[in-house]
Design an enzyme around this catalytic site. Structure first.
Site, PDB file in Angstrom:
ATOM      1  N   HIS A   1       0.837  -1.204   0.000  1.00  0.00           N
ATOM      2  CA  HIS A   1       0.000   0.000   0.000  1.00  0.00           C
ATOM      3  C   HIS A   1       0.867   1.247   0.000  1.00  0.00           C
ATOM      4  O   HIS A   1       2.018   1.235   0.428  1.00  0.00           O
ATOM      5  CB  HIS A   1      -1.012  -0.025   1.145  1.00  0.00           C
ATOM      6  CG  HIS A   1      -0.486   0.295   2.505  1.00  0.00           C
ATOM      7  ND1 HIS A   1      -0.507   1.570   3.033  1.00  0.00           N
ATOM      8  CD2 HIS A   1       0.032  -0.493   3.480  1.00  0.00           C
ATOM      9  CE1 HIS A   1      -0.026   1.552   4.266  1.00  0.00           C
ATOM     10  NE2 HIS A   1       0.323   0.314   4.564  1.00  0.00           N
TER      11      HIS A   1
ATOM     12  N   ASP B   1       6.163   2.650   7.292  1.00  0.00           N
ATOM     13  CA  ASP B   1       4.825   2.165   6.963  1.00  0.00           C
ATOM     14  C   ASP B   1       4.110   3.167   6.087  1.00  0.00           C
ATOM     15  O   ASP B   1       3.632   4.199   6.569  1.00  0.00           O
ATOM     16  CB  ASP B   1       4.048   1.946   8.263  1.00  0.00           C
ATOM     17  CG  ASP B   1       2.667   1.363   8.053  1.00  0.00           C
ATOM     18  OD1 ASP B   1       2.342   0.980   6.914  1.00  0.00           O
ATOM     19  OD2 ASP B   1       1.904   1.293   9.034  1.00  0.00           O
TER      20      ASP B   1
ATOM     21  N   GLU C   1      -5.137   1.842   2.669  1.00  0.00           N
ATOM     22  CA  GLU C   1      -4.978   0.672   3.540  1.00  0.00           C
ATOM     23  C   GLU C   1      -5.129   1.046   4.998  1.00  0.00           C
ATOM     24  O   GLU C   1      -5.698   0.277   5.792  1.00  0.00           O
ATOM     25  CB  GLU C   1      -3.605   0.033   3.299  1.00  0.00           C
ATOM     26  CG  GLU C   1      -3.383  -1.286   4.044  1.00  0.00           C
ATOM     27  CD  GLU C   1      -2.764  -1.135   5.426  1.00  0.00           C
ATOM     28  OE1 GLU C   1      -2.595  -2.161   6.109  1.00  0.00           O
ATOM     29  OE2 GLU C   1      -2.460   0.011   5.838  1.00  0.00           O
ATOM     30  N   GLU C   2      -4.627   2.222   5.368  1.00  0.00           N
ATOM     31  CA  GLU C   2      -4.619   2.597   6.778  1.00  0.00           C
ATOM     32  C   GLU C   2      -6.024   2.755   7.355  1.00  0.00           C
ATOM     33  O   GLU C   2      -6.229   2.604   8.555  1.00  0.00           O
ATOM     34  CB  GLU C   2      -3.819   3.887   6.984  1.00  0.00           C
ATOM     35  CG  GLU C   2      -2.341   3.792   6.632  1.00  0.00           C
ATOM     36  CD  GLU C   2      -1.545   2.857   7.539  1.00  0.00           C
ATOM     37  OE1 GLU C   2      -2.147   2.181   8.375  1.00  0.00           O
ATOM     38  OE2 GLU C   2      -0.310   2.813   7.400  1.00  0.00           O
TER      39      GLU C   2
ATOM     40  N   ASP D   1       4.384  -4.789   3.410  1.00  0.00           N
ATOM     41  CA  ASP D   1       3.854  -3.526   3.921  1.00  0.00           C
ATOM     42  C   ASP D   1       5.037  -2.704   4.424  1.00  0.00           C
ATOM     43  O   ASP D   1       5.609  -1.912   3.697  1.00  0.00           O
ATOM     44  CB  ASP D   1       2.841  -3.833   5.026  1.00  0.00           C
ATOM     45  CG  ASP D   1       2.035  -2.624   5.465  1.00  0.00           C
ATOM     46  OD1 ASP D   1       2.583  -1.515   5.470  1.00  0.00           O
ATOM     47  OD2 ASP D   1       0.850  -2.790   5.821  1.00  0.00           O
TER      48      ASP D   1
ATOM     49  N   HIS E   1       3.069   4.807  13.111  1.00  0.00           N
ATOM     50  CA  HIS E   1       1.887   5.658  12.933  1.00  0.00           C
ATOM     51  C   HIS E   1       2.007   7.020  13.615  1.00  0.00           C
ATOM     52  O   HIS E   1       1.002   7.662  13.899  1.00  0.00           O
ATOM     53  CB  HIS E   1       0.617   4.947  13.433  1.00  0.00           C
ATOM     54  CG  HIS E   1       0.138   3.871  12.511  1.00  0.00           C
ATOM     55  ND1 HIS E   1      -1.065   3.224  12.687  1.00  0.00           N
ATOM     56  CD2 HIS E   1       0.694   3.309  11.409  1.00  0.00           C
ATOM     57  CE1 HIS E   1      -1.237   2.313  11.746  1.00  0.00           C
ATOM     58  NE2 HIS E   1      -0.168   2.355  10.955  1.00  0.00           N
TER      59      HIS E   1
END
Length: 705
Positions: free
Chosen positions: A356, A366, A403-404, A432, A514
């Protein structure tokens, strides 16, 4: 500024004139020119010298693998990542379009067949967040809920799909927010009804499950923190609390532009969202709240883990929390980029590599460590194509969006293409977070174990001179996990469509997950300064794709799968302690084992046959066996799905509806046991799995009863 989705101009080739016994200065200049030419060739495969005549034999297969591995460039991957992380690119925002254009134009500049698959999905964004604490002495404290300066383009920390609203009440610490944690609180007389709960994120529950359980217990709101502290920077972990995956207003069908969308008050939509607000907190803020709590001491097992102190109380205390989340849900265009490299002999069979592209913030780990690896694989594949190679089967390179928010981009694409995937997809290879630290980790469906280990033997370990990744993996980890979790884009492929899958990454965890600090700067100072791990991951990922696309017989090992099923059966039997018979499973696995051995023997015989295109009979037998090998995983699907999570169809590997499940496989059986269901219900779930294994056996054996 966004660039149009157009092809970049190509550049003409470079030729080098041979010469004899040059003077020293000429030798030096030649080395410089050669270096420049090599660098140019790696970046512009259009300029490669005349193609090799490629024929499918063992020698050329070896040359192909060597060419793929030798064309790696850590500097190139670094440049890709730097460009991808220049700005935050949350799905549905304008900067995400810049990232889309960059990826699309990269693929097209290589001469690869590229298109965008566009969908429309409901996404969630914050408009206002606040958390204040009031004390009995009338003192008020307002928490800083940002992990970046106020003028930063990074979205403020929030939980996507949290309902707008406020919650006010005393605070109760609930550890990881699992059912057993609430049972522990009840045993010491503590209730969370009417309170705001504070939970630390653990390994077993996602954010959505934490909020769901708190809601069921009567909590008014939820604050969640991560103990990794954002790498010491005070980072705050963003995330989604939506239940399930995919676009919430087109559940079970593709969210195509102009297609059917349910209203926000439809029960199918509302059940996907929590009813109480939640917010993420930094560790620093969480520790302020924890220090204020009174009441009973936390259970001993809580105090013996993580960063909970020995004297920690669970609350309530003298602090009253007032938390507010205001957000908006908007229909947004999302865009998947798909590259097609057509197969030369089995163009209707597909090997899919996916990652993604969207990120909560800058996304260096990420997901764009994976994106940069995918871009480099595409560059190297283009180089192979210029050398005369074409894969036997078609290869797809996919860059997923959104995706998140809950694997939305890949899920919508799967729902739109589910019949074709079921008929023709060989495998899905997911990366990922390609690099988040040291050490290779992987999860896979069992028929891919042997192939993965073989590929690891071909790639040099980035952290151990003279060793392969397989050698260090065997000595340090040596566990290929199973893919029952739902935390990346492989989920829809395996759990809904029944496609054999792999998920891979370097590093078990990383502290800026994140947060606003998941940046290129963090990557080069912490996870992979020289991008050697990126090179290794791209090598493993690309070679897996090549072998699955090129091997005359699909390299699946179902004897390994049979052994794994037997191990699962043994663990289940031990858990049940003889209260419910597992004989249906035993019989089904025994049959599967026999058929797997027969298929292995058949493959061994066919490997001795000619691979010439002119040998029509042998080619037909290979094709027929390949079809059976490809379809086995579909047998584990059940039309009714997992009770409570019916979109997930896989009865061997899939998410348990009950977070307290004691098994990482057989999700229907695991749920029945966790819910203390009757023996009859557990027995029914055992029979469902047994029938799924029988279907898989029939697919592998072929023919009809």
């Amino acid at each position: 500024m966004s660039q149009p989705l157009t092809t970049r101009p190509t550049v003409t080739g470079i030729s080098i004139i041979p010469f004899r016994q040059p003077p020293p200065l000429c030798s030096f200049l030649f080395v410089i020119v050669l270096f420049v030419a090599t660098f140019y060739t790696l970046h512009h495969p259009d300029a490669v010298t005349p193609p090799l005549l490629f024929s499918r034999n063992a020698y050329n297969a070896l040359r192909l693998r060597r060419l793929f591995l030798s064309s790696a460039s850590n500097a190139t991957i670094s440049s890709y990542l730097r460009e991808l992380t220049r700005h935050p690119h949350l799905a549905g925002t304008k900067p995400s379009l810049d990232t889309l254009h960059y990826v699309f134009n990269h693929f097209q500049s290589l001469g690869l067949e590229t298109h965008v698959a566009e969908y429309e999905a409901l996404l969630s964004y914050p408009t206002h967040i606040s958390v204040t604490a009031s004390f009995s002495n009338t003192t008020t404290l307002e928490f800083d809920l940002n992990d970046v300066p106020g003028d930063s383009p990074v979205v403020r920390p929030y939980h996507a799909y949290s309902p707008s609203g406020s919650a006010q009440g005393n605070v109760v610490f609930v550890n990881h927010g699992e059912e057993r944690d609430y049972h522990a609180l009840e045993s010491i007389g503590v209730s969370v009804k009417g309170c705001v709960v504070l939970a630390r994120k653990g390994e077993n529950l996602g954010r959505g499950a934490i909020v769901k359980i708190a809601e069921a217990k009567g909590a008014l709101g939820v604050l969640i923190y991560a103990e990794n502290d954002g790498g010491g920077f005070g980072g705050i972990e963003r995330g989604t609390v939506m239940r399930g995956i995919g676009d919430p207003v087109s559940p079970g069908w593709p969210g195509v532009v102009g297609g059917e969308k349910l209203s926000l008050d439809d029960e199918l939509v509302t059940r996907r969202f929590p009813k109480i607000p939640s917010l993420p907190l930094s560790l620093r803020n969480a520790e302020i709240i924890l220090a204020s709590l009174g009441g009973a001491r936390a259970p001993l097992e809580w105090r013996n883990s993580g960063r909970v102190g020995p004297g920690q109380r669970v609350g309530p205390g003298r602090m009253v929390i007032n938390m507010t989340f205001q957000g908006e849900m908007k229909m947004k265009k999302i865009n998947n980029v798909v590259v097609t490299i057509r197969g030369s002999e089995e163009a209707d069979r597909y090997v899919i590599l996916g990652n993604h592209r969207d990120a909560w913030t800058y996304g260096a780990v990420d997901p764009n460590s994976g994106t940069s690896a995918l871009l480099d694989i595409s560059r190297r594949f283009a180089l192979l194509l210029k050398s005369g190679w074409r894969p036997r089967r078609t290869i797809l390179l996919c860059s997923w969006d959104a995706e998140e928010f809950g694997m939305i981009g890949s899920t919508e694409w799967i729902e739109e293409n589910v019949l074709n995937l079921g008929a023709s997809a060989v495998a899905y290879l997911n990366v990922d977070c390609a690099v988040q630290g040291s050490g290779f980790f992987a999860g896979a469906t069992p028929q891919l174990d042997g192939l993965l280990v073989d590929v690891l033997k071909l790639v040099q370990d980035p952290d151990a001179v003279g060793l392969t990744v397989e050698e260090t993996f065997k000595s340090q980890n040596n566990i290929i996990q199973r893919l029952s979790r739902v935390d990346s884009d492989f989920s829809g492929f395996l759990h809904h469509a029944g496609i054999p899958s792999i998920d891979m990454y370097y590093g078990a965890d990383y502290p800026v997950y994140h947060t606003a600090f998941d940046s290129y700067d963090w990557m080069i100072h912490n996870a992979d300064p020289l991008f050697h791990r990126h090179v290794a991951m791209a090598g493993i990922w690309g070679l897996l794709g090549i072998l699955l696309a090129d091997e005359p017989l699909i390299p699946f090992d179902y004897i390994s799968y049979a052994d794994q099923l037997q191990a699962h059966r043994d663990k289940l039997s031990k858990l049940l302690e003889g209260k419910v018979s597992v004989n249906p499973l035993s019989m089904a696995i025994q049959e599967f084992s026999l058929v797997a051995k027969e298929a292995a023997d058949e493959a061994k015989k066919l490997k001795g046959k000619s691979y010439s295109k002119n040998d029509v009979a042998a080619a037909a037998k290979r094709r027929e066996l390949n079809d059976r090998l490809m379809l086995v995983e579909r047998g584990f699907l059940d039309a009714e799905g997992i009770k409570g999570k019916e979109w997930f169809k896989h009865l061997v590997y899939g998410p348990a509806a009950e977070p307290e499940s004691k098994l990482g496989f057989f999700p229907g059986i695991a749920d029945a046991i966790a819910m203390n269901a009757s023996e009859g219900i557990i027995e029914h779930e055992i029979w469902r799995v047994a029938r799924a294994i029988q279907r898989a056996s029939k697919a592998l054996k072929g023919g009809f009863t």
